[in-house]
Scaffold this motif. Structure first.
Motif, PDB file in Angstrom:
ATOM      1  N   TRP A   1      81.102   3.816 -72.660  1.00  0.00           N
ATOM      2  CA  TRP A   1      81.545   3.270 -73.691  1.00  0.00           C
ATOM      3  C   TRP A   1      81.195   3.456 -75.320  1.00  0.00           C
ATOM      4  CZ3 TRP A   1      84.164  -1.536 -72.656  1.00  0.00           C
ATOM      5  CH2 TRP A   1      84.610  -1.587 -71.086  1.00  0.00           C
TER       6      TRP A   1
ATOM      7  N   GLU B   1      80.168  -0.830 -79.649  1.00  0.00           N
ATOM      8  CA  GLU B   1      80.860  -1.744 -80.207  1.00  0.00           C
ATOM      9  C   GLU B   1      80.303  -1.585 -81.133  1.00  0.00           C
ATOM     10  OE1 GLU B   1      82.037  -5.926 -78.658  1.00  0.00           O
ATOM     11  OE2 GLU B   1      79.853  -5.001 -77.795  1.00  0.00           O
TER      12      GLU B   1
ATOM     13  N   TYR C   1      89.008  -3.436 -83.080  1.00  0.00           N
ATOM     14  CA  TYR C   1      88.387  -3.949 -82.233  1.00  0.00           C
ATOM     15  C   TYR C   1      89.492  -4.060 -80.711  1.00  0.00           C
ATOM     16  CZ  TYR C   1      84.691  -6.358 -78.970  1.00  0.00           C
ATOM     17  OH  TYR C   1      84.399  -6.178 -77.733  1.00  0.00           O
ATOM     18  N   ASN C   2      90.526  -4.136 -81.231  1.00  0.00           N
ATOM     19  CA  ASN C   2      91.405  -3.982 -79.766  1.00  0.00           C
ATOM     20  C   ASN C   2      91.412  -2.981 -79.430  1.00  0.00           C
ATOM     21  OD1 ASN C   2      92.189  -6.594 -80.134  1.00  0.00           O
ATOM     22  ND2 ASN C   2      93.405  -6.861 -81.194  1.00  0.00           N
TER      23      ASN C   2
ATOM     24  N   TRP D   1      88.941  -0.165 -79.963  1.00  0.00           N
ATOM     25  CA  TRP D   1      88.628   0.308 -79.188  1.00  0.00           C
ATOM     26  C   TRP D   1      88.998  -0.063 -77.511  1.00  0.00           C
ATOM     27  CZ3 TRP D   1      84.637  -3.558 -76.698  1.00  0.00           C
ATOM     28  CH2 TRP D   1      83.452  -2.607 -76.390  1.00  0.00           C
ATOM     29  N   GLU D   2      88.889  -1.816 -77.593  1.00  0.00           N
ATOM     30  CA  GLU D   2      88.931  -1.692 -76.254  1.00  0.00           C
ATOM     31  C   GLU D   2      89.832  -1.135 -75.234  1.00  0.00           C
ATOM     32  OE1 GLU D   2      90.216  -6.020 -76.851  1.00  0.00           O
ATOM     33  OE2 GLU D   2      88.441  -6.878 -75.337  1.00  0.00           O
ATOM     34  N   ASP D   3      91.038  -0.566 -75.695  1.00  0.00           N
ATOM     35  CA  ASP D   3      92.276   0.628 -75.277  1.00  0.00           C
ATOM     36  C   ASP D   3      91.139   1.567 -74.742  1.00  0.00           C
ATOM     37  OD1 ASP D   3      93.875  -1.775 -75.293  1.00  0.00           O
ATOM     38  OD2 ASP D   3      94.870  -0.850 -77.075  1.00  0.00           O
TER      39      ASP D   3
END
Length: 80
Positions: free
Chosen positions: A27, A30, A40-41, A43-45
């Protein structure tokens, strides 16, 4: 009694830490609270990355991947 199915993948690594970088999800940090929804989206992807999963053409559940350093007795005990 149900016996577990265990699949063993082997590789050569300098140490357990290097093996874990390959076999376990990684990871990025964050984003903090100042990040936009789009950041943020994104980063999630991108997360997590997982080199082992990217090299295997089938489903692997990260919750059941364990990195073991040459412990044959332990591996044999899983199906006992």
């Amino acid at each position: 009694m149900h016996k577990a199915q265990v699949y063993v993948f082997s590789g050569k690594f300098q140490d357990r830490g290097e093996a874990c970088l390959y076999s376990e999800p990684q990871w990025e940090s964050e984003p903090d609270n100042s990040a936009s929804d789009e950041e943020y989206n994104a980063w999630e992807d991108r997360n997590p990355t997982h080199k082992l999963k990217s090299n295997i053409d089938s489903y692997l559940d990260e919750d059941f991947i364990e990195t073991v350093a040459m412990d044959i007795e332990y591996l044999l005990s899983i199906n006992s």
